[in-house]
Design a protein around this motif. Sequence first.
Motif, PDB file in Angstrom:
ATOM      1  N   UNK A   2      53.536 -27.392  39.271  1.00 11.46           N
ATOM      2  CA  UNK A   2      53.447 -26.138  38.526  1.00 11.46           C
ATOM      3  C   UNK A   2      52.358 -25.214  39.054  1.00 11.46           C
ATOM      4  N   UNK A   3      51.316 -25.779  39.681  1.00 14.28           N
ATOM      5  CA  UNK A   3      50.239 -24.916  40.158  1.00 14.28           C
ATOM      6  C   UNK A   3      50.334 -24.627  41.657  1.00 14.28           C
ATOM      7  N   UNK A   4      51.394 -25.074  42.317  1.00 12.06           N
ATOM      8  CA  UNK A   4      51.662 -24.768  43.719  1.00 12.06           C
ATOM      9  C   UNK A   4      50.488 -25.152  44.623  1.00 12.06           C
ATOM     10  N   UNK A   5      50.139 -26.436  44.680  1.00 11.45           N
ATOM     11  CA  UNK A   5      48.962 -26.866  45.451  1.00 11.45           C
ATOM     12  C   UNK A   5      49.152 -26.705  46.954  1.00 11.45           C
ATOM     13  N   UNK A   6      48.037 -26.639  47.646  1.00 12.51           N
ATOM     14  CA  UNK A   6      48.015 -26.625  49.109  1.00 12.51           C
ATOM     15  C   UNK A   6      47.424 -27.955  49.563  1.00 12.51           C
ATOM     16  N   UNK A   7      47.728 -28.321  50.777  1.00 13.07           N
ATOM     17  CA  UNK A   7      47.090 -29.497  51.375  1.00 13.07           C
ATOM     18  C   UNK A   7      45.670 -29.073  51.742  1.00 13.07           C
ATOM     19  N   UNK A   8      44.663 -29.929  51.487  1.00 17.20           N
ATOM     20  CA  UNK A   8      43.282 -29.558  51.819  1.00 17.20           C
ATOM     21  C   UNK A   8      43.130 -29.185  53.298  1.00 17.20           C
ATOM     22  N   UNK A  52      60.306 -20.425  39.819  1.00 18.37           N
ATOM     23  CA  UNK A  52      59.781 -19.075  40.021  1.00 18.37           C
ATOM     24  C   UNK A  52      58.834 -18.953  41.215  1.00 18.37           C
ATOM     25  N   UNK A  53      58.488 -20.059  41.879  1.00 14.64           N
ATOM     26  CA  UNK A  53      57.638 -19.984  43.071  1.00 14.64           C
ATOM     27  C   UNK A  53      58.453 -19.427  44.230  1.00 14.64           C
ATOM     28  N   UNK A  54      57.912 -18.412  44.893  1.00 13.50           N
ATOM     29  CA  UNK A  54      58.624 -17.873  46.048  1.00 13.50           C
ATOM     30  C   UNK A  54      58.526 -18.825  47.234  1.00 13.50           C
ATOM     31  N   UNK A  55      57.324 -19.356  47.465  1.00 13.48           N
ATOM     32  CA  UNK A  55      57.106 -20.277  48.579  1.00 13.48           C
ATOM     33  C   UNK A  55      56.323 -21.479  48.054  1.00 13.48           C
ATOM     34  N   UNK A  56      56.916 -22.673  48.083  1.00 15.76           N
ATOM     35  CA  UNK A  56      56.152 -23.861  47.685  1.00 15.76           C
ATOM     36  C   UNK A  56      55.138 -24.218  48.775  1.00 15.76           C
ATOM     37  N   UNK A  87      61.799 -26.012  31.392  1.00 21.42           N
ATOM     38  CA  UNK A  87      61.227 -25.414  32.602  1.00 21.42           C
ATOM     39  C   UNK A  87      62.244 -25.510  33.735  1.00 21.42           C
ATOM     40  N   UNK A  88      62.501 -24.383  34.383  1.00 24.08           N
ATOM     41  CA  UNK A  88      63.438 -24.351  35.502  1.00 24.08           C
ATOM     42  C   UNK A  88      62.742 -24.860  36.765  1.00 24.08           C
ATOM     43  N   UNK A  89      63.362 -25.820  37.438  1.00 24.22           N
ATOM     44  CA  UNK A  89      62.774 -26.429  38.636  1.00 24.22           C
ATOM     45  C   UNK A  89      63.773 -26.421  39.781  1.00 24.22           C
ATOM     46  N   UNK A  90      63.230 -26.563  40.982  1.00 27.83           N
ATOM     47  CA  UNK A  90      64.035 -26.742  42.187  1.00 27.83           C
ATOM     48  C   UNK A  90      63.518 -27.973  42.916  1.00 27.83           C
ATOM     49  N   UNK A  91      64.427 -28.666  43.574  1.00 28.31           N
ATOM     50  CA  UNK A  91      64.054 -29.880  44.304  1.00 28.31           C
ATOM     51  C   UNK A  91      64.372 -29.672  45.781  1.00 28.31           C
ATOM     52  N   UNK A  92      63.349 -29.920  46.619  1.00 34.00           N
ATOM     53  CA  UNK A  92      63.512 -29.835  48.063  1.00 34.00           C
ATOM     54  C   UNK A  92      63.567 -31.233  48.663  1.00 34.00           C
TER      55      UNK A  92
END
Length: 128
Positions: A2-8, A52-56, A87-92
């Motif tokens: 939900x918070x769209x994390x980045x790799x450190x 709703x995330x444009x880019x995961x 909550x609407x989700x997408x799976x990659x």
Amino acid sequence: SENNPRIPCIIFEDLILQAGWIEQTIADEGFIMFYPHKYRREVVWRRSFNKNLQIPNLIEDEKKILTNLGISFDVRLISKYSTKKGIQKVRYHVRLACKQNIKNLAKLINIPSKRKNELFLKMVDSIK
């Protein structure tokens, strides 16, 4: 998801850390798909995100790591779904396949999951 994390950022400073990220991802989230009678060999993992995330960010960072390691891959949007809370989700789906690609991956990683690593090594040994 939900918070769209980045790799450190520190992970990107060293190829060993990048390989470690991938091997731990496979151990935690991945599947070793090895069906020798069907000639199917692949490593996959799946990630879910808010629709709703444009880019995961996590998927984009993992694509960058795989590119840095010289590993071919494909990423597909495999499903859209709604959670029990609405909550609407997408799976990659991230997929690593092809004989030489699997061999190259085997040179870089040792999967921390004993069962998955044994199956992975069996798969690599079957490649002629």
